[in-house]
Design an enzyme around this catalytic site. Structure first.
Site, short mmCIF file in Angstrom:
data_model
loop_
_atom_site.label_atom_id
_atom_site.label_comp_id
_atom_site.label_asym_id
_atom_site.label_seq_id
_atom_site.Cartn_x
_atom_site.Cartn_y
_atom_site.Cartn_z
N GLY A 217 93.18 71.47 82.48
CA GLY A 217 93.84 70.17 82.47
C GLY A 217 92.88 68.99 82.48
N LEU B 270 91.92 77.73 87.34
CA LEU B 270 92.53 77.25 86.10
C LEU B 270 92.02 75.83 85.85
CD1 LEU B 270 96.11 78.58 86.91
CD2 LEU B 270 94.45 79.61 85.34
N ASN B 271 91.25 75.67 84.78
CA ASN B 271 90.51 74.43 84.54
C ASN B 271 90.81 73.85 83.17
OD1 ASN B 271 88.46 72.44 85.19
ND2 ASN B 271 87.07 73.53 83.83
N ASN C 75 95.11 77.03 90.83
CA ASN C 75 94.85 75.75 90.18
C ASN C 75 93.63 75.10 90.82
OD1 ASN C 75 97.22 76.19 88.78
ND2 ASN C 75 98.46 74.90 90.12
N ILE C 76 92.78 74.51 90.01
CA ILE C 76 91.55 73.92 90.58
C ILE C 76 91.85 72.70 91.44
CG2 ILE C 76 90.95 72.35 88.67
CD1 ILE C 76 87.99 73.73 89.18
N ASP C 77 93.03 72.09 91.27
CA ASP C 77 93.36 70.92 92.09
C ASP C 77 94.09 71.28 93.38
OD1 ASP C 77 95.90 71.53 91.20
OD2 ASP C 77 96.17 69.69 90.03
N LYS D 58 90.08 67.26 84.74
CA LYS D 58 90.51 66.81 86.07
C LYS D 58 89.56 67.31 87.15
CE LYS D 58 94.47 66.63 89.16
NZ LYS D 58 95.85 67.05 89.44
N LYS E 127 97.76 65.91 92.89
CA LYS E 127 98.34 65.59 91.58
C LYS E 127 98.34 64.09 91.31
CE LYS E 127 99.58 69.92 90.83
NZ LYS E 127 98.86 70.73 89.83
#
Length: 506
Positions: free
Chosen positions: A118, A115-116, A250-252, A129, A394
């Site tokens: 943000g 998921l990219n 999530n990519i992070d 991000k 985050k």
């Protein structure tokens, strides 16, 4: 009875006349919105672009209509039906069958999606991000690519790497991924939907034309992944390549790597959907959790909990797990639920005040979360995974941890130092001076050694020298107008430092 979607805690007892009024108001609002969306579509001249835009607006209207109906109905969950999940609804990772000789066959049926959508604005960065440098010159995106490349090379397979961008990140991401063209990896990208922001007072869309300013639109949360995968045609592309399973994260989240045991478990149990959960700590009590709701597995978020039950929701004893947002989908099943219009995920109304044409306006963004879709899939359940699979970045406090000697990088995978006692990360809290990556790097140009650290709090104008070691509990507080410089080579153990300490360079 269905799990109700929204800020739930209100008890409604309406007369028939009140319901009639609400239904009339809802019908008028829906009809007006439909007219406005048709007008927006009329401003698109290219036939193909118009068709795609109209499809997007139809999906938005469906979400908006459901929001109006639920607002009028005032539904909430029945707490008496909320129970801890049954053993078959959340399976322990240690009990699932280890992947055997079929690993390669199963990997050939897998694709990985990050998921990219943000931006890096909360960490003071411009652009997606995913391009923030995390460790040793590698960004989130670099690490993900290295992981998939290694997987493909090790097992001689072709696992595609898919990015779901938003209109905020698509252009910049397209430029960045050109550097991977010579790599052994297939990269596919698509955009999640672009929905119009809505005026809170009038319930009318903020944009007046399809090409209105970017700040008049929003990406509607990662729950949009199902429709966006389908509408973009990416799901058909993957299925045509023989792909049946999709690992989404999530990519992070640096802990979200392909796990062959989980993939094997999904195939063997004919699960259409898996959610990875991990044990709650005191820092995670607000995270969404899986529950048994009237005999069915559901995701429960804190916003859905009636106020009198919030403390019970936070209980680690009753609700032991929280959602990591590492999700596994069966692609043909995703296509089925989307095409049959079976998805009805809980709506998250995100109300905010934004600056628009020089004025503050109150708007609503209607969003959904991918975890809420679990109830729409067959044999769907959770897997309670080790904490190492949840390593989100985050804040700059998280960044300090992953840059430190606490972790190492192995083929793009972040692994905890085996010399770390207990296998858990220390608690790090950095103040406002460290919120942006640039400021963080200026104050801490060299990451301290923290292998024996339990707790670190730093507030105020504090600068950390080179080759510093932190152990136990360390608290450093520079009050207003003061500055603290920690000298090069310092070893701080179980101490509190306050006041003013300037080190002059000679």
């Amino acid at each position: 009875m269905d799990l109700a979607p929204r800020p739930l805690g209100r008890q409604h007892s309406k007369s028939q006349s009140a319901f009639a009024f609400d239904n009339t108001a809802t019908s008028i609002a829906a009809s007006t919105m439909k007219n406005e969306l048709n007008h927006l579509a009329s401003t698109v001249k290219d036939p193909l672009a118009k068709k795609a835009f109209q499809k997007e607006m139809d999906n938005f209207f469906s979400l908006f209509s459901r929001y109006l109906q639920e607002d009028a109905r005032g539904s909430e969950i029945n707490w008496d039906l909320v129970e801890s999940p049954k053993p078959e609804q959340v399976v322990e990772y240690d009990t699932i069958t280890e992947a055997g000789g079929l690993s390669r066959d199963y990997l050939n049926k897998l694709a990985v999606l990050k998921l990219n959508g943000g931006l890096g604005t909360t960490m003071g960065c411009v652009g997606p991000k995913s391009i923030i440098e995390v460790r040793d010159g590698n960004s989130f995106l670099d690490l993900s690519v290295r992981q998939i490349e290694h997987l493909n090379r090790k097992y001689n397979v072709n696992v595609p790497f898919v990015l779901m961008n938003s209109f905020n990140t698509d252009e910049a991401t397209a430029k960045v991924i050109k550097k991977y063209e010579a790599h052994k990896i297939d990269i596919l990208t698509f955009n999640q939907s672009r929905y119009p922001r809505v005026h809170k007072e009038t319930l009318l869309p903020v944009p007046h034309t399809a090409d209105s300013a970017i700040d008049e639109w929003y990406p509607p949360g990662h729950g949009d992944v199902f429709e966006a995968l389908t509408n973009s045609g990416i799901i058909d592309t993957l299925i045509a390549q023989g792909k049946e399973y999709l690992f989404v994260s999530n990519i992070d989240n640096l802990g979200a790597v392909v796990d062959l045991n989980i993939l094997n478990h999904m195939v063997e149990t004919n699960a259409e959907y898996l959610m990875e959960l991990t044990n709650k700590t005191k820092a995670d009590v607000k995270g969404g959790t899986l529950i048994d709701y009237d005999g069915n597995v559901r995701l429960l978020e804190i916003a859905q909990v009636p106020p009198q039950h919030v403390e019970e929701f936070k209980s680690i004893k009753k609700f032991k797990y929280f959602n990591t947002n590492n999700l596994w989908f069966h692609l043909p099943s995703v296509k089925r639920v989307v095409n049959n219009h079976e998805l009805s995920m809980e709506i998250i109304p995100n109300k905010k005040t934004i600056k628009h044409k020089g004025e503050n306006i109150n708007i609503i963004q209607l969003e959904t979360a991918a975890g809420a879709a679990i109830r729409h899939f067959k044999n769907a359940h959770g897997v309670n995974v080790p904490r190492r699979r949840f390593l989100p970045v985050k804040t700059c406090s998280d960044l300090l941890l992953v840059k430190s000697d606490l972790y190492s990088i192995n083929h793009g995978q972040v692994e905890m130092n085996p010399r770390r006692f207990g296998g858990t990360a220390p608690l790090v809290k950095l103040g406002a001076h460290f919120k942006k990556v640039a400021d963080f790097s200026a104050h801490i140009p060299s990451i301290p050694k923290i292998l024996e650290l339990d707790h670190l709090t730093i507030t105020g104008d504090v600068n950390i020298g080179r080759n510093v070691t932190l152990k136990g509990t360390v608290i450093i507080v520079a009050s207003d107008a003061n500055r603290i410089d920690i000298p090069n080579g310092s070893v701080l153990e179980n101490c509190v430092i306050t006041g003013n300490l300037n080190i002059l360079e000679h």
